[in-house]
Design a protein around this motif. Structure first.
Motif, PDB file in Angstrom:
ATOM      1  N   VAL A  81      -6.841 -15.266  -9.790  1.00 40.52           N
ATOM      2  CA  VAL A  81      -5.679 -15.160 -10.674  1.00 40.52           C
ATOM      3  C   VAL A  81      -5.589 -13.756 -11.271  1.00 40.52           C
ATOM      4  N   SER A  82      -6.534 -12.905 -10.945  1.00 36.72           N
ATOM      5  CA  SER A  82      -6.555 -11.556 -11.501  1.00 36.72           C
ATOM      6  C   SER A  82      -5.521 -10.678 -10.809  1.00 36.72           C
ATOM      7  N   VAL A  83      -4.496 -10.277 -11.539  1.00 40.84           N
ATOM      8  CA  VAL A  83      -3.511  -9.355 -10.985  1.00 40.84           C
ATOM      9  C   VAL A  83      -4.133  -7.979 -10.791  1.00 40.84           C
ATOM     10  N   GLU A  84      -5.118  -7.641 -11.641  1.00 40.26           N
ATOM     11  CA  GLU A  84      -5.789  -6.360 -11.493  1.00 40.26           C
ATOM     12  C   GLU A  84      -6.471  -6.249 -10.136  1.00 40.26           C
ATOM     13  N   ILE A  85      -7.117  -7.326  -9.685  1.00 41.15           N
ATOM     14  CA  ILE A  85      -7.761  -7.306  -8.372  1.00 41.15           C
ATOM     15  C   ILE A  85      -6.718  -7.156  -7.276  1.00 41.15           C
ATOM     16  N   PHE A  86      -5.555  -7.775  -7.450  1.00 41.38           N
ATOM     17  CA  PHE A  86      -4.501  -7.629  -6.442  1.00 41.38           C
ATOM     18  C   PHE A  86      -4.102  -6.165  -6.293  1.00 41.38           C
ATOM     19  N   PHE A  87      -3.895  -5.472  -7.401  1.00 44.87           N
ATOM     20  CA  PHE A  87      -3.473  -4.073  -7.309  1.00 44.87           C
ATOM     21  C   PHE A  87      -4.617  -3.174  -6.841  1.00 44.87           C
ATOM     22  N   PHE A  88      -5.847  -3.567  -7.133  1.00 49.65           N
ATOM     23  CA  PHE A  88      -6.979  -2.840  -6.560  1.00 49.65           C
ATOM     24  C   PHE A  88      -6.988  -3.019  -5.047  1.00 49.65           C
ATOM     25  N   ALA A  89      -6.676  -4.221  -4.590  1.00 53.30           N
ATOM     26  CA  ALA A  89      -6.597  -4.473  -3.152  1.00 53.30           C
ATOM     27  C   ALA A  89      -5.489  -3.635  -2.512  1.00 53.30           C
ATOM     28  N   LEU A  90      -4.382  -3.469  -3.242  1.00 51.32           N
ATOM     29  CA  LEU A  90      -3.297  -2.620  -2.743  1.00 51.32           C
ATOM     30  C   LEU A  90      -3.781  -1.180  -2.610  1.00 51.32           C
ATOM     31  N   TRP A  91      -4.497  -0.689  -3.625  1.00 45.56           N
ATOM     32  CA  TRP A  91      -5.041   0.668  -3.556  1.00 45.56           C
ATOM     33  C   TRP A  91      -6.015   0.807  -2.387  1.00 45.56           C
ATOM     34  N   ALA A  92      -6.909  -0.163  -2.231  1.00 47.54           N
ATOM     35  CA  ALA A  92      -7.876  -0.116  -1.131  1.00 47.54           C
ATOM     36  C   ALA A  92      -7.154  -0.115   0.213  1.00 47.54           C
ATOM     37  N   PHE A  93      -6.122  -0.940   0.336  1.00 45.82           N
ATOM     38  CA  PHE A  93      -5.357  -0.975   1.586  1.00 45.82           C
ATOM     39  C   PHE A  93      -4.715   0.374   1.868  1.00 45.82           C
ATOM     40  N   CYS A  94      -4.241   1.053   0.836  1.00 42.02           N
ATOM     41  CA  CYS A  94      -3.572   2.343   1.014  1.00 42.02           C
ATOM     42  C   CYS A  94      -4.503   3.397   1.599  1.00 42.02           C
ATOM     43  N   GLN A  95      -5.818   3.171   1.526  1.00 39.07           N
ATOM     44  CA  GLN A  95      -6.746   4.136   2.124  1.00 39.07           C
ATOM     45  C   GLN A  95      -6.627   4.174   3.638  1.00 39.07           C
ATOM     46  N   VAL A  96      -6.040   3.131   4.231  1.00 39.35           N
ATOM     47  CA  VAL A  96      -5.902   3.122   5.681  1.00 39.35           C
ATOM     48  C   VAL A  96      -4.928   4.201   6.146  1.00 39.35           C
ATOM     49  N   TYR A 256     -16.173  -3.065  -9.850  1.00 36.11           N
ATOM     50  CA  TYR A 256     -14.822  -3.391 -10.310  1.00 36.11           C
ATOM     51  C   TYR A 256     -14.467  -4.850 -10.008  1.00 36.11           C
ATOM     52  N   ILE A 257     -14.645  -5.255  -8.765  1.00 37.11           N
ATOM     53  CA  ILE A 257     -14.235  -6.607  -8.372  1.00 37.11           C
ATOM     54  C   ILE A 257     -15.069  -7.654  -9.097  1.00 37.11           C
ATOM     55  N   LYS A 258     -16.380  -7.435  -9.189  1.00 35.37           N
ATOM     56  CA  LYS A 258     -17.234  -8.415  -9.870  1.00 35.37           C
ATOM     57  C   LYS A 258     -16.862  -8.535 -11.344  1.00 35.37           C
ATOM     58  N   SER A 259     -16.608  -7.413 -11.989  1.00 39.68           N
ATOM     59  CA  SER A 259     -16.276  -7.448 -13.412  1.00 39.68           C
ATOM     60  C   SER A 259     -14.987  -8.209 -13.663  1.00 39.68           C
ATOM     61  N   MET A 260     -13.956  -7.906 -12.884  1.00 38.16           N
ATOM     62  CA  MET A 260     -12.669  -8.580 -13.063  1.00 38.16           C
ATOM     63  C   MET A 260     -12.748 -10.058 -12.666  1.00 38.16           C
ATOM     64  N   HIS A 261     -13.493 -10.331 -11.594  1.00 39.06           N
ATOM     65  CA  HIS A 261     -13.633 -11.723 -11.160  1.00 39.06           C
ATOM     66  C   HIS A 261     -14.364 -12.548 -12.214  1.00 39.06           C
ATOM     67  N   ASP A 262     -15.450 -12.002 -12.745  1.00 39.49           N
ATOM     68  CA  ASP A 262     -16.216 -12.725 -13.768  1.00 39.49           C
ATOM     69  C   ASP A 262     -15.399 -12.927 -15.038  1.00 39.49           C
ATOM     70  N   TYR A 263     -14.607 -11.935 -15.397  1.00 43.53           N
ATOM     71  CA  TYR A 263     -13.801 -12.056 -16.614  1.00 43.53           C
ATOM     72  C   TYR A 263     -12.809 -13.211 -16.491  1.00 43.53           C
ATOM     73  N   TYR A 264     -12.109 -13.282 -15.374  1.00 40.97           N
ATOM     74  CA  TYR A 264     -11.099 -14.342 -15.214  1.00 40.97           C
ATOM     75  C   TYR A 264     -11.728 -15.695 -14.892  1.00 40.97           C
ATOM     76  N   LEU A 265     -12.967 -15.686 -14.397  1.00 39.03           N
ATOM     77  CA  LEU A 265     -13.638 -16.946 -14.080  1.00 39.03           C
ATOM     78  C   LEU A 265     -13.849 -17.789 -15.326  1.00 39.03           C
ATOM     79  N   TRP A 266     -14.050 -17.129 -16.455  1.00 37.40           N
ATOM     80  CA  TRP A 266     -14.316 -17.853 -17.696  1.00 37.40           C
ATOM     81  C   TRP A 266     -13.100 -17.921 -18.600  1.00 37.40           C
ATOM     82  N   ARG A 267     -11.925 -17.643 -18.057  1.00 31.60           N
ATOM     83  CA  ARG A 267     -10.701 -17.721 -18.853  1.00 31.60           C
ATOM     84  C   ARG A 267      -9.847 -18.893 -18.407  1.00 31.60           C
TER      85      ARG A 267
END
Length: 267
Positions: A81-96, A256-267
């Motif tokens: 549910v983390s939108v931040e992870i989604f936009f991080f994924a967009l940034w990572a994809f842009c490296q291609v 980054y991913i672990k921090s954001m994932h853990d934060y939303y896991l407990w919300r």
């Protein structure tokens, strides 16, 4: 943006990144070492062998990173549910889009005209601008932007990246040290990317101050490591830069991913 739509976009990122990486690897494999050495001497005479192959390796690392991160998110965090992870994924994809540097080499093999080099350069610039703006857009959700604004934010990042890439001046269309055409206002462009990163880090700092959760500080640190590593891969054509950037990029991504994932896991 619904979770289902995010899942589809994650899959699209993964499939596109893997396909592009495999095509690029095959295209480089076909001419072989002899073909690459001939094109280096003919189309990139100002580059030594070390700089040329380091730039190729950096481009391949960026593409592999886009594929790996997209795949990990698809199979491990696709329903986040983390939108931040989604936009991080967009940034990572842009490296291609750094594969445009390999595209410049292939154009040299094919004897393409100067317009083709210009197009490859603008393709790489699109990935850089869109990815940077996407990181900032993702940080806005940590300070209260509603999840319903995710799709417009992604559209804005892509359109802004396209705009900046199309208007970025090119000093010439002959390949430079990074295998792309030489560009004007390069210092200004890097300053813009650093300013975008600084704004994103400020947002995560404000989020930490608001909720008192160190996950945002860890995420900010991981994000900074990722940006520094990819900047090295773009700017420094040397084996030490590639060797140093890879572990920094890996640790930053995990943090980054672990921090954001853990934060939303407990919300």
């Amino acid at each position: 943006m619904t979770i289902r739509l995010r899942e589809r976009l994650f899959r699209a990122f993964f499939v596109t990144a893997v396909s592009a990486t495999m095509l690029a690897a095959a295209a480089v494999w076909i001419p072989g070492p002899d073909g690459l050495e001939r094109v280096r001497a003919f189309a990139f005479p100002s580059l030594g062998a070390v700089g040329f192959y380091s730039a190729l390796a950096a481009s391949g690392v960026c593409a592999a990173y886009a594929s790996i991160v997209s795949g990990l998110i698809v199979f491990r965090s696709g329903r986040t549910v983390s939108v931040e992870i989604f936009f991080f994924a967009l940034w990572a994809f842009c490296q291609v889009f750094e594969l445009a540097r390999i595209g410049s080499v292939l154009l040299g093999i094919a004897g393409a005209n100067i317009s083709a080099y210009s197009l490859m350069t603008r393709l790489a610039l699109f990935g850089r601008y869109a990815g940077s703006i996407g990181l900032f857009a993702g940080s806005l959700f940590s300070v209260g932007l509603k999840q319903e604004r995710a799709m417009p934010s992604m559209t804005f990042a892509l359109m802004a990246g396209l705009l900046f890439a199309s208007i970025h001046p090119l000093n010439s269309v002959s390949p430079g040290a990074d295998l792309l055409a030489d560009r004007g206002n390069e210092t200004l462009a890097r300053g813009f990317e650093l300013a975008i990163l600084a704004l994103a880090l400020i947002d995560y700092g404000l989020a930490w101050r608001s909720v008192k959760d160190k996950a945002y500080l860890l995420a900010a640190g991981g994000l900074a490591m990722c940006v520094v590593a990819t900047t090295m891969l773009r700017a420094v054509a040397a084996p030490w830069a590639v060797a140093t950037a890879v572990p920094v990029l890996g640790v930053g991504t995990w943090l980054y991913i672990k921090s954001m994932h853990d934060y939303y896991l407990w919300r």
